[in-house]
Design a protein around this motif. Structure first.
Motif, mmCIF file in Angstrom:
data_model
loop_
_atom_site.group_PDB
_atom_site.id
_atom_site.type_symbol
_atom_site.label_atom_id
_atom_site.label_comp_id
_atom_site.label_asym_id
_atom_site.label_seq_id
_atom_site.Cartn_x
_atom_site.Cartn_y
_atom_site.Cartn_z
ATOM 1 N N ALA A 16 0.814 -1.218 0.000
ATOM 2 C CA ALA A 16 0.000 0.000 0.000
ATOM 3 C C ALA A 16 0.846 1.266 0.000
ATOM 4 C CB ALA A 16 -0.929 -0.003 1.218
ATOM 5 N N GLY A 17 2.075 1.165 0.495
ATOM 6 C CA GLY A 17 2.926 2.349 0.568
ATOM 7 C C GLY A 17 3.861 2.524 -0.605
ATOM 8 N N LEU A 18 3.714 1.685 -1.645
ATOM 9 C CA LEU A 18 4.630 1.779 -2.786
ATOM 10 C C LEU A 18 4.374 3.069 -3.561
ATOM 11 C CD1 LEU A 18 6.765 -0.167 -4.329
ATOM 12 C CD2 LEU A 18 4.957 -0.209 -6.056
ATOM 13 N N PRO A 19 5.384 3.919 -3.741
ATOM 14 C CA PRO A 19 5.196 5.149 -4.505
ATOM 15 C C PRO A 19 5.324 4.906 -6.006
ATOM 16 C CG PRO A 19 7.415 5.104 -3.610
ATOM 17 C CD PRO A 19 6.718 3.844 -3.121
ATOM 18 N N VAL A 20 4.399 5.459 -6.769
ATOM 19 C CA VAL A 20 4.377 5.271 -8.217
ATOM 20 C C VAL A 20 4.380 6.613 -8.951
ATOM 21 C CG1 VAL A 20 3.057 4.325 -10.159
ATOM 22 C CG2 VAL A 20 3.228 3.035 -8.017
ATOM 23 N N THR A 21 3.455 7.479 -8.604
ATOM 24 C CA THR A 21 3.343 8.777 -9.269
ATOM 25 C C THR A 21 4.451 9.716 -8.794
ATOM 26 O OG1 THR A 21 1.932 9.771 -7.579
ATOM 27 C CG2 THR A 21 0.835 8.478 -9.314
ATOM 28 N N PRO A 22 4.731 10.781 -9.548
ATOM 29 C CA PRO A 22 5.744 11.736 -9.096
ATOM 30 C C PRO A 22 5.476 12.294 -7.704
ATOM 31 C CG PRO A 22 5.291 12.103 -11.410
ATOM 32 C CD PRO A 22 4.298 11.079 -10.937
ATOM 33 N N SER A 23 4.228 12.612 -7.396
ATOM 34 C CA SER A 23 3.934 13.161 -6.070
ATOM 35 C C SER A 23 4.139 12.112 -4.986
ATOM 36 C CB SER A 23 2.502 13.710 -6.027
ATOM 37 O OG SER A 23 1.556 12.692 -6.288
ATOM 38 N N GLN A 24 3.787 10.867 -5.256
ATOM 39 C CA GLN A 24 4.025 9.799 -4.283
ATOM 40 C C GLN A 24 5.518 9.559 -4.089
ATOM 41 O OE1 GLN A 24 1.859 6.611 -6.112
ATOM 42 N NE2 GLN A 24 -0.092 7.169 -5.175
ATOM 43 N N LEU A 25 6.264 9.566 -5.180
ATOM 44 C CA LEU A 25 7.716 9.405 -5.086
ATOM 45 C C LEU A 25 8.327 10.532 -4.256
ATOM 46 C CD1 LEU A 25 8.390 8.347 -8.771
ATOM 47 C CD2 LEU A 25 8.920 6.948 -6.768
ATOM 48 N N GLY A 46 5.110 5.685 -16.219
ATOM 49 C CA GLY A 46 4.251 6.413 -17.127
ATOM 50 C C GLY A 46 2.891 6.649 -16.500
ATOM 51 N N SER A 47 1.988 7.253 -17.261
ATOM 52 C CA SER A 47 0.666 7.570 -16.737
ATOM 53 C C SER A 47 -0.140 6.320 -16.389
ATOM 54 C CB SER A 47 -0.106 8.417 -17.753
ATOM 55 O OG SER A 47 -0.223 7.714 -18.982
ATOM 56 N N ASP A 48 0.228 5.186 -16.988
ATOM 57 C CA ASP A 48 -0.470 3.929 -16.695
ATOM 58 C C ASP A 48 0.149 3.165 -15.525
ATOM 59 O OD1 ASP A 48 1.891 3.126 -17.844
ATOM 60 O OD2 ASP A 48 0.980 1.826 -19.355
ATOM 61 N N GLY A 49 1.180 3.735 -14.911
ATOM 62 C CA GLY A 49 1.803 3.119 -13.752
ATOM 63 C C GLY A 49 2.924 2.148 -14.056
ATOM 64 N N THR A 50 3.196 1.885 -15.332
ATOM 65 C CA THR A 50 4.282 0.970 -15.693
ATOM 66 C C THR A 50 5.605 1.724 -15.792
ATOM 67 O OG1 THR A 50 3.889 1.251 -18.068
ATOM 68 C CG2 THR A 50 2.715 -0.540 -16.947
ATOM 69 N N GLU A 51 6.701 0.988 -15.612
ATOM 70 C CA GLU A 51 8.030 1.603 -15.683
ATOM 71 C C GLU A 51 8.258 2.242 -17.043
ATOM 72 O OE1 GLU A 51 11.268 -0.792 -13.511
ATOM 73 O OE2 GLU A 51 9.769 -2.264 -14.143
ATOM 74 N N SER A 52 8.970 3.356 -17.034
ATOM 75 C CA SER A 52 9.155 4.116 -18.266
ATOM 76 C C SER A 52 10.547 4.731 -18.333
ATOM 77 C CB SER A 52 8.106 5.230 -18.354
ATOM 78 O OG SER A 52 8.335 6.069 -19.470
ATOM 79 N N LEU A 53 11.083 4.777 -19.558
ATOM 80 C CA LEU A 53 12.339 5.480 -19.828
ATOM 81 C C LEU A 53 12.099 6.734 -20.662
ATOM 82 C CD1 LEU A 53 14.707 2.472 -20.676
ATOM 83 C CD2 LEU A 53 14.470 3.676 -18.490
ATOM 84 N N LEU A 54 10.842 7.082 -20.915
ATOM 85 C CA LEU A 54 10.530 8.287 -21.671
ATOM 86 C C LEU A 54 11.060 9.511 -20.932
ATOM 87 C CD1 LEU A 54 6.853 7.633 -22.800
ATOM 88 C CD2 LEU A 54 8.784 8.099 -24.326
ATOM 89 N N ASP A 57 8.660 11.242 -18.586
ATOM 90 C CA ASP A 57 8.372 10.545 -17.335
ATOM 91 C C ASP A 57 9.548 10.625 -16.372
ATOM 92 O OD1 ASP A 57 5.817 9.801 -18.247
ATOM 93 O OD2 ASP A 57 6.626 8.013 -19.235
ATOM 94 N N VAL A 58 10.749 10.519 -16.901
ATOM 95 C CA VAL A 58 11.949 10.691 -16.074
ATOM 96 C C VAL A 58 11.969 12.104 -15.495
ATOM 97 C CG1 VAL A 58 14.469 10.742 -16.072
ATOM 98 C CG2 VAL A 58 13.256 8.951 -17.334
ATOM 99 N N ALA A 59 11.688 13.086 -16.327
ATOM 100 C CA ALA A 59 11.693 14.478 -15.882
ATOM 101 C C ALA A 59 10.686 14.709 -14.763
ATOM 102 C CB ALA A 59 11.380 15.397 -17.061
ATOM 103 N N ALA A 60 9.494 14.149 -14.919
ATOM 104 C CA ALA A 60 8.446 14.359 -13.918
ATOM 105 C C ALA A 60 8.842 13.762 -12.577
ATOM 106 C CB ALA A 60 7.134 13.761 -14.408
#
Length: 239
Positions: A16-25, A46-54, A57-60
């Motif tokens: 439950a505490g896993l951070p995914v979104t930029p604000s959660q991170l 990414g916006s779908d919650g999967t890992e991303s190298l875009l 997404d890195v910037a955010a």
């Protein structure tokens, strides 16, 4: 140095505490730093919650964490699984990080030497002004590192992955012996059941280490934790 590894490849359904979104991170990173973490490692999503190298997404992710934790080094993953083991796609995406502004650019990125085109990738990152953390999983990786002379190398990550906990410390010592003194700091850590035995060994050897929900969902006694900050505190209590 104690690095917090915020999320890794895990999904939000695992904890439950896993951070995914930029604000959660950002919130998780700030709490971990307040608990005593010295550096941050994260896997942008990414916006779908999967890992991303875009780059976007890195910037955010990086910029949000930097704002929450000013002055604390931030690193990201380049794991080949993120592009479904497509080497060309990874090369193109990470090459696109050249557009990142300083606040959006990670200080370092981990490069797993067991993966294809790892040395080429390290060169791309170095050319973009991003430091290299060389992921060493085996003695063969250690030999490659010593022979390659990677430019921009800031740290060696000796990572004990997929090893039974009763064999993990011996495996770590075998790799460390092969590695010798690489001329940069060495960070030793394990994952899953090997996490805490290897972490204790790293502390005993005086090496850098890391902890976080990427590596384990439980404290050193097997207790469940609420988040990355709990794991950081538990680690510091072992010193």
């Amino acid at each position: 140095m104690l690095k917090v590894c915020l999320n890794g490849s895990r999904t939000a359904s695992e904890h439950a505490g896993l951070p995914v979104t930029p604000s959660q991170l950002a919130r998780s990173a700030r709490a971990a730093v307040e608990a005593g973490a010295d550096a941050i490692h994260l896997h942008p999503r990414g916006s779908d919650g999967t890992e991303s190298l875009l780059a976007v997404d890195v910037a955010a992710a990086v910029s949000a964490v930097r704002q929450a934790c000013p002055g604390v080094p931030v690193g990201v993953s380049t794991g080949l699984w993120i592009t479904a083991r497509d080497v060309s796609a990874r090369r193109e995406l990470i090459g696109g990080w050249v557009v990142l502004r300083p606040a959006e650019r990670p200080d370092f990125a981990s490069v797993n030497l067991s993966e294809p085109s790892a040395l080429e990738l390290a060169g791309i990152l170095h050319g973009t002004g991003i430091g290299i953390e060389a992921g060493v999983w085996t003695t063969r990786d250690a030999q490659l590192l010593l022979a390659a002379g990677i430019p921009g190398l800031v740290r060696v990550l000796v990572e004990i992955i997929g090893v039974r906990p009763d064999h993990a410390v011996a495996e770590a010592d075998t790799i460390l012996k092969e590695l010798g003194d690489p001329g940069v700091p060495v960070l030793l850590h394990g994952e899953q059941e090997a996490c805490w035995p290897v972490l204790r060994h790293a502390l005993g050897l005086g090496l850098d280490t890391r902890i976080g929900l990427e590596d384990t969902l439980s404290g050193p006694d097997g207790d469940k934790v609420t988040g990355n900050h709990d794991l950081v505190r538990a680690t510091l209590n072992l010193r």
